[in-house]
Design an enzyme around this catalytic site. Structure first.
Site: not given
Ligand code: SAH
Ligand code: SF4
Length: 396
Positions: A115, A151, A155, A158, A202-203, A258, A378
């Site tokens: 995506e 991913c 988290c 997410c 993804g990370e 963070l 996000c």
């Molecule tokens: N994997 C990487 C980049 C993709 S996620 C990372 O985690 O940084 C991009 C951002 O979206 C991250 O800052 C994450 O904390 C945030 N995020 C993930 N799930 C979310 C949600 N349900 N609502 C708002 N932000 C979210």
């Molecule tokens: Fe965590 Fe980023 Fe992976 Fe979602 S995409 S599980 S926020 S590392």
């Protein structure tokens, strides 16, 4: 530092169906030149192919008129193809945001998608009238792309985490998302204000080599500036340490997810914190030498009742100050997703949090949710195909 080529990122040709070669898209000019020399052609043909793919955005070898016709025919006969990823479906939000399912030609199994998201800002771009007109109704825009399918990080808030890791994307598959979206919106590279964020599925730092190879392609071949790119990581310390070694001319800006003001809460919402706690992440971030006026971004997802209270804001301000880093904080109100048991904070709590941080002297911004109605915001990327407003797929 020697210039790294993207040759490593090719898929193993033996996995591909009979006669087909892996896509040329994803190779840099140097690697393309080496291919041409292997075929008994002059090396400059590689530069011509790079120019065609990355500047002219051509998608078919037969369109590359700088190559002699017999060579184009020979390449096609031998199964070579550009194989750039394309948009297979597009979903339009009422706020102008578009979410795309991206398909890979010539790499990866059929029907496999990732995506990308387009977020216009400025004038009429937000009209959301569902019209099919992709002409310039925006002044600035942000493109968000994925680095993996799914991913592995898990988290808790997410939606992408629910997919687990399906696979890494290679450099061409990452950079190709960007080019497909730029082409759809007729972006003029170097003139239009377009930011690029590696914040999709993804990370990126768990797919480091492919991610950085994509960045090098986008900078050196496509012509985008690394100062208009931001990569977000959940805090993969070895990845941040490698990133700190990258030369500034190909290093995007860095954002750290963070998401909590202390290790106890962070470990609860981001289990990866048990492996790399906040102090370890911050130590790694300190190794990145920032360019003039550059700041580290700390992203902070506000989870109703869990991370959005005044005490959390004060603790976060103390934490950010104690790092001594040139930093800013991006607040993101949690975007809901099916099967995730958090709540979106109230508007009043979000504003109180922002005001408290600002009052503590921390540069703080509120990231407005974009495209929630089409699961483009996000943390909502999960290859969802249900949407009230499916738009026309692009011609790509
Ligand atoms: N994997 C990487 C980049 C993709 S996620 C990372 O985690 O940084 C991009 C951002 O979206 C991250 O800052 C994450 O904390 C945030 N995020 C993930 N799930 C979310 C949600 N349900 N609502 C708002 N932000 C979210
Ligand atoms: Fe965590 Fe980023 Fe992976 Fe979602 S995409 S599980 S926020 S590392």
């Amino acid at each position: 530092m020697p210039k790294q080529s993207n040759q490593l990122t090719l898929l193993d040709a033996s996995n591909l169906p009979g006669g087909c070669k892996p896509p040329l898209f994803g190779l840099d000019a140097e690697a393309l030149a080496a291919r041409m020399v292997d075929l008994g052609e002059p090396a400059f043909r590689g530069r011509q192919i790079a120019e065609a793919m990355y500047s002219q955005w051509l998608k078919e070898l037969h369109e590359i008129t700088t190559l002699p016709k017999p060579l184009r025919r020979r390449l096609a006969d031998q199964g070579w193809q550009i194989g750039r990823p394309g948009i297979s479906r597009a979903f339009q939000s009422a706020d102008g945001t578009e979410r795309y399912l991206i398909e890979f030609e010539g790499s990866g199994p059929k029907n496999e998608t990732t995506e990308a998201v387009w977020m216009p800002e400025g004038d009429g771009g937000e009209a959301g009238d569902g019209s099919d007109d992709h002409s310039k109704n925006w002044r600035r825009a942000t493109v968000c792309v994925s680095s993996q399918i799914g991913c592995a990080v898990n988290c808790q808030f997410c939606l992408t985490a629910k997919l687990g890791l399906q696979r890494n994307l290679n450099a061409g598959e990452i950079a190709g998302q960007v080019v497909a979206v730029l082409e759809r919106h007729a972006v003029r590279v170097g003139r239009d204000r377009v930011n690029l964020v590696f914040m999709g599925m993804g990370e990126p730092f768990l797919n480091y080599d492919n991610f950085m190879a994509a960045v090098r392609l986008l900078v050196r071949e496509v012509g985008l500036s690394p100062l208009r790119m931001t990569v977000s990581t959940s805090g993969i310390v070895p990845g941040i340490e490698r990133f700190a070694q990258e030369p500034p001319e190909v290093r995007p800006k860095l954002a750290i997810s963070l998401n909590a003001p202390n290790d106890a809460i962070r470990a609860e919402v981001m289990p990866i914190n048990r492996k790399w706690p906040i102090a370890a992440v911050v130590d790694a971030v300190r190794k990145v030498s920032l360019r003039p006026r550059e700041r580290i971004t700390f992203e902070y997802v506000l989870l109703g009742g869990v991370t959005d209270q005044p005490g959390h804001a004060r603790e976060l301000a103390r934490l950010v100050r104690s790092t001594g880093l040139a930093a800013k904080v991006n607040l993101i109100a949690w975007n809901p997703g099916p099967g995730i048991a958090y709540t979106t904070p109230s508007v009043a709590d979000v504003e109180a949090f922002r005001a408290l941080m600002a009052g503590e002297g921390i540069p703080v911004y509120l990231r407005q949710p974009r495209g929630r109605d089409i699961f483009a915001a996000c943390g909502q990327l999960k290859r969802t195909v249900e949407s009230s407003t499916a738009a026309q797929p692009s011609s790509s």
